[in-house]
Enzyme design. Structure first.
Site, mmCIF file in Angstrom:
data_model
loop_
_atom_site.group_PDB
_atom_site.id
_atom_site.type_symbol
_atom_site.label_atom_id
_atom_site.label_comp_id
_atom_site.label_asym_id
_atom_site.label_seq_id
_atom_site.Cartn_x
_atom_site.Cartn_y
_atom_site.Cartn_z
ATOM 1 N N CYS A 2 3.256 10.089 0.396
ATOM 2 C CA CYS A 2 3.327 11.250 0.617
ATOM 3 C C CYS A 2 4.283 11.949 -0.684
ATOM 4 C CB CYS A 2 4.357 11.602 1.666
ATOM 5 S SG CYS A 2 3.903 10.717 3.184
ATOM 6 N N ARG A 27 -0.502 11.274 -4.047
ATOM 7 C CA ARG A 27 0.188 10.509 -3.178
ATOM 8 C C ARG A 27 -0.309 10.600 -1.704
ATOM 9 N NH1 ARG A 27 5.094 9.957 -6.261
ATOM 10 N NH2 ARG A 27 6.220 9.156 -4.472
ATOM 11 N N TRP A 74 0.391 11.012 3.634
ATOM 12 C CA TRP A 74 -0.228 9.825 3.706
ATOM 13 C C TRP A 74 0.193 8.948 4.986
ATOM 14 C CZ3 TRP A 74 0.409 4.380 3.987
ATOM 15 C CH2 TRP A 74 -0.787 3.580 3.707
ATOM 16 N N ASN A 100 9.408 11.463 2.543
ATOM 17 C CA ASN A 100 8.596 10.532 1.788
ATOM 18 C C ASN A 100 9.131 9.328 2.247
ATOM 19 O OD1 ASN A 100 6.781 8.820 0.355
ATOM 20 N ND2 ASN A 100 7.799 9.357 -1.619
ATOM 21 N N GLY A 101 8.648 8.240 2.734
ATOM 22 C CA GLY A 101 9.305 6.982 2.869
ATOM 23 C C GLY A 101 8.846 6.399 4.537
ATOM 24 N N GLU A 483 -11.353 -7.066 -10.643
ATOM 25 C CA GLU A 483 -11.569 -5.588 -10.614
ATOM 26 C C GLU A 483 -12.552 -4.788 -10.361
ATOM 27 O OE1 GLU A 483 -8.834 -3.641 -11.012
ATOM 28 O OE2 GLU A 483 -9.478 -1.871 -11.862
ATOM 29 N N LYS A 487 -12.777 -2.097 -7.434
ATOM 30 C CA LYS A 487 -13.083 -0.718 -7.656
ATOM 31 C C LYS A 487 -14.429 -0.190 -6.710
ATOM 32 C CE LYS A 487 -10.596 0.715 -9.660
ATOM 33 N NZ LYS A 487 -9.700 -0.171 -10.045
ATOM 34 N N GLU A 490 -13.008 0.078 -3.018
ATOM 35 C CA GLU A 490 -12.176 1.345 -2.856
ATOM 36 C C GLU A 490 -12.625 2.642 -2.779
ATOM 37 O OE1 GLU A 490 -8.613 1.844 -5.290
ATOM 38 O OE2 GLU A 490 -9.598 1.289 -6.859
ATOM 39 N N HIS A 506 -17.559 -23.712 -3.598
ATOM 40 C CA HIS A 506 -16.598 -24.189 -2.359
ATOM 41 C C HIS A 506 -16.626 -23.375 -1.403
ATOM 42 C CE1 HIS A 506 -15.174 -27.137 -5.396
ATOM 43 N NE2 HIS A 506 -15.278 -26.066 -6.304
ATOM 44 N N LYS A 605 -2.571 7.305 -4.235
ATOM 45 C CA LYS A 605 -2.505 6.923 -5.716
ATOM 46 C C LYS A 605 -1.194 6.280 -6.017
ATOM 47 C CE LYS A 605 -3.699 6.804 -10.162
ATOM 48 N NZ LYS A 605 -4.722 5.883 -10.250
HETATM 49 C C1 AGP Z 1 -6.475 0.723 -8.216
HETATM 50 O O1 AGP Z 1 -7.784 1.337 -8.153
HETATM 51 C C2 AGP Z 1 -5.750 0.893 -7.016
HETATM 52 N N1 AGP Z 1 -5.727 2.270 -6.510
HETATM 53 C C3 AGP Z 1 -4.532 0.171 -6.735
HETATM 54 O O2 AGP Z 1 -4.675 -1.165 -6.308
HETATM 55 C C4 AGP Z 1 -3.083 0.232 -7.680
HETATM 56 O O3 AGP Z 1 -3.658 -0.338 -8.946
HETATM 57 C C5 AGP Z 1 -2.076 -0.443 -6.781
HETATM 58 O O4 AGP Z 1 -1.550 0.351 -5.884
HETATM 59 C C6 AGP Z 1 -0.785 -0.568 -7.991
HETATM 60 O O5 AGP Z 1 -0.285 0.742 -8.588
HETATM 61 P P1 AGP Z 1 0.670 0.911 -9.792
HETATM 62 O O6 AGP Z 1 -0.213 0.281 -10.757
HETATM 63 O O7 AGP Z 1 0.872 2.231 -9.704
HETATM 64 O O8 AGP Z 1 1.727 0.023 -9.501
#
Ligand code: AGP
Length: 610
Positions: A2, A27, A74, A100-101, A483, A487, A490, A506, A605
């Site tokens: 948020c 956020r 959020w 927020n929290g 990674e 990507k 998500e 395995h 984010k």
């Molecule tokens: C990455 O594409 C993601 N959205 C997520 O995994 C992100 O990297 C993670 O939340 C960590 O965020 P930060 O680097 O701001 O700590």
């Protein structure tokens, strides 16, 4: 997560708050709302959906006033709905709160308030705050908020207004960031500086447990016990490339992918001397003696930043001969790690606000360990709470899927390795210079790859309807496999697994059949032949292989279904290139599936809650 903003001053309060809120949309974006005070009346507009929806409503029904607060949500407690959107109010709608929290003991407080006759209208944890304030509010909103927060367990950044005390916004912070922007005859509050940086550069970063208020001409900050605190104003200047404009790109993610050559070039110019003999870090705050005496490193981070940390582990072990662990912050903080006095804890974070990573830092500091962070967001909580920080200088990253921050984090790790290797004597001057000269070629290589996306587009076209993907890599590119999978899942909502290629037999090999696309990261490096064997194993089960290979590798093209080439590069640096086609692949697949690339469902984010 948020995002919250607040404003008191002469400007059009609804417009100003919406513009600032848009800068915080990363956020959270499932609902948004705004409350203003105008001549003793509280006006509220809120709506499920993106900020754009709220904007439309405000066009029809504007809100005037001398001050106001706003929120982008959020959802944690209670589904995304107009009812659950903030601001939330008390029984009589005299108090409005944005939060927020997470309030962990809200059930207990709610029961108590219900017994006292309070009427609840939402499923949120936040609503208890509004009612607690109502309970304690006579005329002084600050005192009421002081009393209310004493009951709260969990985390909060709060901005509160009330018709009973109409000239101020009361603010409080505990384990969720909050910054006050200092203006002339106006003041601001926001979850992070970027939301209000266009309005002022003078920022007061609130500390945990602090509470205070802003009026048009005054700012007051108190500690938990009510003792006045010094207002430490910091000048924040963040005129970096990027910013919240898409600059003609369809999405922020695409823009950020394309910014990578510029980011890498700028950082190299800033950190490496022209003769490639020196590397500069400004804020490490860790003496050379201390660096020399480090006996062990624990890197802790989340998501993409964790993946960067994995590359860091391989680098530190190879070049510095330093035992290095890389741990997920959410595990590190609860697992009672065994440490020694010579352990350096490194946090990696784009946002600098990730709750688990921050908790990991606090844990490390409680064990008297030095903490060095790699961070993108200037003056973020992680940057401020670490002993030292290496800013990765990727510039504002808006797309939820991290791209340029990842490659900037990798670059920072490369540079830190070379710097420390020289210091420790594990790297000769000639070798270090050769490495730095090679790093300087990376922006050109990236440009070359971004200019030719033909194969990536073909693969996206062919496989965008697949339901599952495997990504395989080894050694330095094990992280790339993770990674690439992250990507894709998500932003396109396709199930994708990243694996160390050697682990295939395995278990995951059982998944492979003619419907399974397998992305194999196989540049010409020390584990190339091993990757070729893994590719053979996949092909023998009729899997479809997309290989990321080194330009000129004709052998691999005969084996696989598709090849995407990268320029030849030293294996340690290859992850900074191999990830580029995977970022683009995820982007194009998501586009073809009609997904919301910059704001994927259920994500935000900056993950400021546990
Ligand atoms: C990455 O594409 C993601 N959205 C997520 O995994 C992100 O990297 C993670 O939340 C960590 O965020 P930060 O680097 O701001 O700590």
């Amino acid at each position: 997560m948020c995002g919250i903003v607040g404003y008191v001053g002469d400007k059009a309060v609804d417009t100003l708050l919406i513009v600032s809120l848009e800068r915080l949309e990363y956020r959270g974006y499932d609902s948004a709302g705004i409350a203003t005070l105008n001549g003793g009346k509280l006006g509220i507009r809120k709506q499920v959906g993106k900020i754009q929806v709220l904007k439309e409503i405000l066009k029809e029904e504007p809100l005037e006033g001398q001050l106001g607060i706003a929120h982008t949500r959020w959802a944690t407690h209670g589904e995304p709905s107009t009812e659950n959107a903030h601001p939330l109010t008390d029984c009589k709608s005299e108090v409005a709160v944005v939060h927020n929290g997470i309030i962990e003991n809200y059930t207990e407080i709610k029961k108590e308030l219900l017994r006292e006759g309070h009427i609840f209208r939402t499923q949120t944890d936040t609503e208890v705050i509004a009612h607690l304030i109502e309970k304690h509010l006579n005329k002084n909103l600050l005192v009421a908020v002081q009393k209310a927060v004493k009951r709260l367990e969990g985390s909060y950044a709060l901005a509160v207004i009330s018709i009973k005390d109409p000239d101020r916004i009361v603010v409080a912070r505990y384990r969720s960031p909050l910054v006050i922007g200092v203006g002339r005859n106006e003041n601001f509050v926001a979850s992070d500086a970027s939301a209000i940086l266009n309005l002022t550069s003078n920022m007061i970063f609130m500390e945990d447990g602090q509470i205070g208020f802003i009026t048009r001409r005054r700012i007051k900050i108190l500690d938990r016990e009510g003792k006045p605190q010094e207002k430490k104003v910091k000048i924040v200047k963040w005129h970096l490339l990027g910013g919240p404009q898409r600059d003609g790109y369809r999405h922020f993610m695409l823009k950020e992918i394309h910014e990578q050559p510029v980011v890498i070039r700028n950082v190299l110019q800033r950190r490496v001397s022209q003769d490639a003999k020196r590397i500069y870090f400004e804020h490490t705050n860790i003496t050379k003696e201390k660096l020399l005496n480090i006996g062990r490193v624990i890197i802790q981070a989340c998501g993409t930043s964790w993946n960067a940390g994995l590359v860091g582990k391989y680098l530190f072990e190879k070049y510095l001969r330093l035992p290095t662990e890389v741990d997920l912050s959410s595990e590190f903080r609860y697992r009672m790690p065994v440490v020694r006095g010579d352990t350096l804890v490194m946090a990696i974070s784009q946002s600098g606000e990730t709750a688990d990573t921050l908790a990991g830092i606090r844990l490390a500091k409680s064990m008297f360990l030095d903490v060095l962070s790699l961070c993108n967001t200037i003056e973020s909580t992680i940057a401020r709470e670490s002993d030292g920080v290496i800013y990765v200088f990727a510039g504002p990253e808006i797309g939820v899927a991290s791209t340029k921050a990842y490659t900037a984090e990798l670059l920072a790790l490369f540079l830190l390795t070379i710097y420390s290797g020289r210091l420790k004597g594990t790297l000769s001057e000639e070798e270090a210079m050769r490495m730095l000269e090679e790093l300087k070629k990376i922006p050109y290589y990236m440009e070359e790859m971004l200019d030719n996306q033909k194969e990536v587009l073909e693969c996206a076209e062919k496989y965008y309807q697949s339901s599952n993907f495997l990504f395989l890599g080894r050694k330095f590119n094990y992280a790339t496999a993770l990674e690439g999978a992250l990507k894709l899942k998500e932003i396109s909502y396709i199930h994708a697994e990243g694996y160390a290629a050697g682990e295939m037999k395995h278990g995951p090999l059982a998944l492979v059949d003619e419907r399974m696309p397998v992305v194999c990261i196989a540049p010409k490096d020390s584990v190339y032949q091993k990757m070729i064997s893994n590719i053979q194993e996949v092909k023998a089960r009729r899997g479809k292989v997309i290989a990321i290979a080194t330009r000129g590798d004709e052998e691999i093209t005969k084996l696989v279904d598709h090849t995407i080439f990268i320029p030849p590069i030293r294996e340690e640096f290859s992850p900074i290139l191999t990830v580029i086609p995977l970022q683009l692949f995820a982007y194009h697949v998501a586009m073809k599936r009609g997904c919301h690339v910059d704001q994927p469902r259920n994500l935000a984010k900056s993950v400021t809650v546990e």
